[in-house]
Write a protein that holds these residues in place. Structure first.
Motif, mmCIF file in Angstrom:
data_model
loop_
_atom_site.group_PDB
_atom_site.id
_atom_site.type_symbol
_atom_site.label_atom_id
_atom_site.label_comp_id
_atom_site.label_asym_id
_atom_site.label_seq_id
_atom_site.Cartn_x
_atom_site.Cartn_y
_atom_site.Cartn_z
ATOM 1 N N VAL A 25 -2.278 -5.712 -2.719
ATOM 2 C CA VAL A 25 -2.228 -4.299 -2.357
ATOM 3 C C VAL A 25 -3.605 -3.897 -1.847
ATOM 4 O O VAL A 25 -4.626 -4.200 -2.483
ATOM 5 N N MET A 56 -3.520 4.038 0.232
ATOM 6 C CA MET A 56 -3.068 2.673 0.465
ATOM 7 C C MET A 56 -2.854 2.404 1.959
ATOM 8 O O MET A 56 -2.387 3.268 2.701
ATOM 9 N N ILE A 99 -5.261 -5.890 -6.466
ATOM 10 C CA ILE A 99 -5.543 -4.745 -5.602
ATOM 11 C C ILE A 99 -6.946 -4.900 -5.038
ATOM 12 O O ILE A 99 -7.907 -5.121 -5.776
#
Length: 342
Positions: A25, A56, A99
């Motif tokens: 991510v 994001m 992430i």
């Protein structure tokens, strides 16, 4: 690459292979400030606390593109995305996926832009311009570590790689040269001090995330020597005034480069708590015995203990500091403290 310098298209086999690899991510944030050093932070309505503008990345979107898009969507500002300040990795144990947060520098906003700041996205409740000291306590701990890193990287000109909130540094066994002068002609890149109060405790400064460090930092062009670097850094970080100072030793890479000096000194005074001009936040200040300081500093007890014991011995012999070996702790009040003259 072909003979004419044009990249050849990736093969279908390589495309299919990459498509099947585990994904991560990608998050982005942008450090925006006003001309007074205030930090632009947003208040999302879907999670507690404040955050930097960002979000994001979408499929097929590069991190810098996502950063610019998020600022436009959240604040209605079309600003250039500056240099990369840091990449912060959060391990899969936290959210189930790795992430990668890319933190970019942004421009200094004009007074007109600051006046017109307002949420442009339904996911935001408010936008604020706050000093780092005002903003950091209102940012959740995991996010606060990213913001602290962005401020450090902005101030230092570095690009940092951070893993689970702490800067990653490749394992390197620096050699400790106790009570030895730095060889002539070898530049000292960093200077730090074991700074003692009259009872034998040493000063540590604390960052907003609860980590501790010896007062000190990198040399700057105006510093004439390592002691000048130390005096400037301890004044900026801890508002400390030093009395007598003595050399303890130095750390160096195995090849003799990347030298970091260590000194011992008496603390004459600790002034009122004030923001570090480099980062804008105020370090907390605590006094603890040298052995406990080693525990709080982390990053290799066995390697730091000889340094701490050398500083304690040399401060006792040369500066008249008593040897203290208990578990006491003194938190310095915000107004500071002045010690009796030697």
């Amino acid at each position: 690459m072909s003979a004419d310098g044009i990249d050849e298209p990736a093969s279908r086999e390589l495309i299919d292979y990459c498509a099947g690899l585990p994904g991560v991510v990608v998050g982005t944030s942008v450090l925006l400030r006003d001309r007074h050093g205030g930090l632009v932070v947003v208040e999302p309505n879907y999670k507690p606390g404040l955050d930097l503008p960002g979000g994001m990345a979408e499929p097929g979107e590069a991190p810098h593109q996502a950063a610019g898009r998020e600022v436009r969507e959240e604040l209605g500002l079309d600003v250039p995305v500056g240099r990369l300040l840091a990449v912060c990795t959060t391990s899969a144990e936290v959210y189930g996926r790795v992430i990668l947060d890319f933190l970019f520098d942004g421009p200094t906003l004009t007074d007109e832009q600051v006046t017109e700041l307002a949420p442009a996205d339904a996911e935001l409740t408010a936008v604020y311009v706050l000093t780092p000291d005002e903003a950091l306590p209102r940012i959740p701990p995991r996010t606060r570590r990213r913001v602290s890193v962005a401020l450090e990287a902005h101030a230092s000109g570095a690009c940092l790689y951070v893993v689970d909130g702490r800067e990653y540094r490749p394992p390197k066994q620096r050699v400790w040269h106790e009570d030895q002068a730095v060889p002539d002609g070898v530049p000292v890149l960093r200077a730090a001090g074991w700074l003692f109060d009259p009872d034998g405790r040493v000063l540590l400064v604390g960052d907003p995330d609860g980590g501790y460090a010896l007062p000190g930092g990198g040399a700057e062009p105006q510093d004439v020597d390592a002691l000048a670097t130390l005096a400037r850094e301890v004044a900026e970080e801890a508002n400390a005034v030093l009395g007598r100072v003595t050399h303890v030793g130095y750390l160096a890479d195995p090849d003799g480069g990347n030298v970091r000096s260590r000194s011992a000194a008496r603390i004459a005074a600790l002034g009122p708590l004030a923001p570090d001009p480099a980062t804008g936040w105020s370090w907390s200040r605590v006094l603890v015995p040298p052995r406990r300081a080693v525990e709080l500093l982390g990053g290799g007890y066995d390697t730091k203990l000889p340094q701490a014991l050398a500083a304690q011995r040399i401060a006792h012999e040369r500066l008249g500091i008593p040897i203290l070996d208990d578990d006491s702790r003194v938190d310095i009040p915000a107004e500071g403290v002045v010690y009796d003259p030697e």
